[in-house]
Scaffold this motif. Structure first.
Motif, mmCIF file in Angstrom:
data_model
loop_
_atom_site.group_PDB
_atom_site.id
_atom_site.type_symbol
_atom_site.label_atom_id
_atom_site.label_comp_id
_atom_site.label_asym_id
_atom_site.label_seq_id
_atom_site.Cartn_x
_atom_site.Cartn_y
_atom_site.Cartn_z
ATOM 1 N N ALA A 5 0.162 -0.947 -0.044
ATOM 2 C CA ALA A 5 -0.110 0.197 0.082
ATOM 3 C C ALA A 5 0.568 0.732 -0.344
ATOM 4 O O ALA A 5 1.710 1.846 0.996
ATOM 5 C CB ALA A 5 -0.896 0.195 1.600
ATOM 6 N N LYS A 6 0.537 2.526 -0.764
ATOM 7 C CA LYS A 6 1.111 3.438 -0.691
ATOM 8 C C LYS A 6 0.026 4.536 -0.257
ATOM 9 O O LYS A 6 -0.845 4.696 -1.344
ATOM 10 C CB LYS A 6 1.294 3.228 -2.170
ATOM 11 C CG LYS A 6 2.189 2.478 -2.493
ATOM 12 C CD LYS A 6 3.618 3.502 -3.980
ATOM 13 C CE LYS A 6 4.223 2.040 -3.873
ATOM 14 N NZ LYS A 6 5.074 3.051 -5.833
ATOM 15 N N PHE A 7 0.874 5.594 0.363
ATOM 16 C CA PHE A 7 -0.024 6.295 1.174
ATOM 17 C C PHE A 7 0.800 7.421 1.090
ATOM 18 O O PHE A 7 1.836 8.181 0.410
ATOM 19 C CB PHE A 7 0.058 6.319 2.380
ATOM 20 C CG PHE A 7 -0.411 4.652 3.338
ATOM 21 C CD1 PHE A 7 -1.897 4.873 3.027
ATOM 22 C CD2 PHE A 7 0.199 3.907 3.464
ATOM 23 C CE1 PHE A 7 -2.295 3.892 3.411
ATOM 24 C CE2 PHE A 7 -0.751 2.798 4.015
ATOM 25 C CZ PHE A 7 -1.710 2.540 3.642
ATOM 26 N N TYR A 8 0.016 8.732 0.348
ATOM 27 C CA TYR A 8 0.302 10.317 -0.061
ATOM 28 C C TYR A 8 0.187 11.330 0.311
ATOM 29 O O TYR A 8 0.984 12.377 0.875
ATOM 30 C CB TYR A 8 -0.086 10.449 -2.029
ATOM 31 C CG TYR A 8 0.926 9.409 -2.349
ATOM 32 C CD1 TYR A 8 2.165 8.885 -3.549
ATOM 33 C CD2 TYR A 8 -0.374 8.181 -2.604
ATOM 34 C CE1 TYR A 8 2.912 8.374 -3.830
ATOM 35 C CE2 TYR A 8 -0.067 7.167 -3.919
ATOM 36 C CZ TYR A 8 1.432 7.497 -4.143
ATOM 37 O OH TYR A 8 1.766 5.925 -5.120
ATOM 38 N N ILE A 13 -3.554 7.591 4.695
ATOM 39 C CA ILE A 13 -3.527 6.068 6.310
ATOM 40 C C ILE A 13 -4.352 5.972 6.832
ATOM 41 O O ILE A 13 -4.398 5.078 7.488
ATOM 42 C CB ILE A 13 -2.035 6.590 6.530
ATOM 43 C CG1 ILE A 13 -0.651 6.412 6.174
ATOM 44 C CG2 ILE A 13 -1.771 5.790 7.989
ATOM 45 C CD1 ILE A 13 0.417 6.920 6.231
ATOM 46 N N MET A 14 -5.005 6.984 7.627
ATOM 47 C CA MET A 14 -6.151 7.162 8.412
ATOM 48 C C MET A 14 -7.605 6.967 7.370
ATOM 49 O O MET A 14 -7.762 6.197 8.626
ATOM 50 C CB MET A 14 -6.281 8.984 8.978
ATOM 51 C CG MET A 14 -5.361 9.364 10.246
ATOM 52 S SD MET A 14 -5.226 8.388 11.135
ATOM 53 C CE MET A 14 -6.633 7.877 12.564
ATOM 54 N N GLU A 15 -7.614 6.903 6.300
ATOM 55 C CA GLU A 15 -9.106 6.382 5.682
ATOM 56 C C GLU A 15 -8.631 4.954 5.368
ATOM 57 O O GLU A 15 -9.824 4.182 5.349
ATOM 58 C CB GLU A 15 -9.126 6.973 3.860
ATOM 59 C CG GLU A 15 -10.091 6.885 3.832
ATOM 60 C CD GLU A 15 -10.425 7.539 2.342
ATOM 61 O OE1 GLU A 15 -11.084 6.827 1.074
ATOM 62 O OE2 GLU A 15 -9.234 8.954 2.064
ATOM 63 N N PHE A 16 -7.314 4.535 4.999
ATOM 64 C CA PHE A 16 -7.078 3.408 5.295
ATOM 65 C C PHE A 16 -7.372 2.454 6.054
ATOM 66 O O PHE A 16 -7.998 1.374 6.420
ATOM 67 C CB PHE A 16 -5.830 3.178 4.572
ATOM 68 C CG PHE A 16 -4.977 1.352 4.089
ATOM 69 C CD1 PHE A 16 -5.496 0.807 3.393
ATOM 70 C CD2 PHE A 16 -4.542 0.523 5.479
ATOM 71 C CE1 PHE A 16 -4.743 -0.569 2.997
ATOM 72 C CE2 PHE A 16 -3.773 -0.443 5.143
ATOM 73 C CZ PHE A 16 -4.546 -1.198 4.421
ATOM 74 N N VAL A 17 -6.896 3.215 7.345
ATOM 75 C CA VAL A 17 -7.210 2.433 8.678
ATOM 76 C C VAL A 17 -8.279 2.145 9.168
ATOM 77 O O VAL A 17 -8.995 1.200 9.755
ATOM 78 C CB VAL A 17 -6.337 3.195 9.637
ATOM 79 C CG1 VAL A 17 -6.559 2.631 11.124
ATOM 80 C CG2 VAL A 17 -4.522 3.007 9.698
ATOM 81 N N ARG A 18 -8.733 3.290 8.476
ATOM 82 C CA ARG A 18 -10.699 3.984 9.103
ATOM 83 C C ARG A 18 -11.088 2.274 8.186
ATOM 84 O O ARG A 18 -12.279 1.546 9.111
ATOM 85 C CB ARG A 18 -11.039 4.394 8.665
ATOM 86 C CG ARG A 18 -10.809 5.785 9.777
ATOM 87 C CD ARG A 18 -11.693 7.185 10.019
ATOM 88 N NE ARG A 18 -11.482 7.781 8.415
ATOM 89 C CZ ARG A 18 -10.256 9.204 8.552
ATOM 90 N NH1 ARG A 18 -9.571 9.021 9.878
ATOM 91 N NH2 ARG A 18 -10.713 8.964 7.086
#
Length: 125
Positions: A5-8, A13-18
């Motif tokens: 996963a790449k986060f920009y 990151i928070m959206e991915f975790v949620r």
């Protein structure tokens, strides 16, 4: 299985975790940013100049890369094997004293030029 996963941004990151953390079964928002890439141009350079090889005969007696060492040459493995044998014979303290006499506490710290002297002294133990 491997997932990359790449986060920009921290928001990504928070959206991915949620979403994947199990706390929110809602689908990911459409606001996920798609990365943009800059087009790179490749500059063509002039070809390297062609060099010609000399067709001269090699020297009849080239000098050796290293001068011949006096006496037998030993490798780290040979010295390690000798000292390990002595240690197994119950002479571990004498091996440590031998190394200390060369100013080192471990064999790996010993200068390779000292291997013949160490082997000579080890042979007398």
């Amino acid at each position: 299985m491997e997932i990359t996963a790449k986060f920009y941004s921290p928001d990504d990151i928070m959206e991915f975790v949620r979403y994947f953390g199990g706390n929110n079964p809602q689908p990911v928002k459409d606001s996920v940013k798609t990365p943009t890439f800059k087009k790179q141009t490749v500059e063509e350079s002039a070809p390297a100049p062609v060099t010609t090889e000399s067709h001269e005969a090699p020297a009849a007696n080239p000098a050796p890369a290293e001068p011949a060492a006096e006496g037998p040459g030993y490798t780290l493995e040979e010295v390690r094997k000798k000292l390990a044998t002595l240690s197994k014979e119950g002479k571990k303290d004498q091996v440590q004293q031998l190394l200390a006499s060369f100013g080192v506490s471990k064999l790996t710290e010993l200068n390779a030029g000292d291997y013949p002297a160490v082997m000579e002294k080890a042979g007398k133990l």
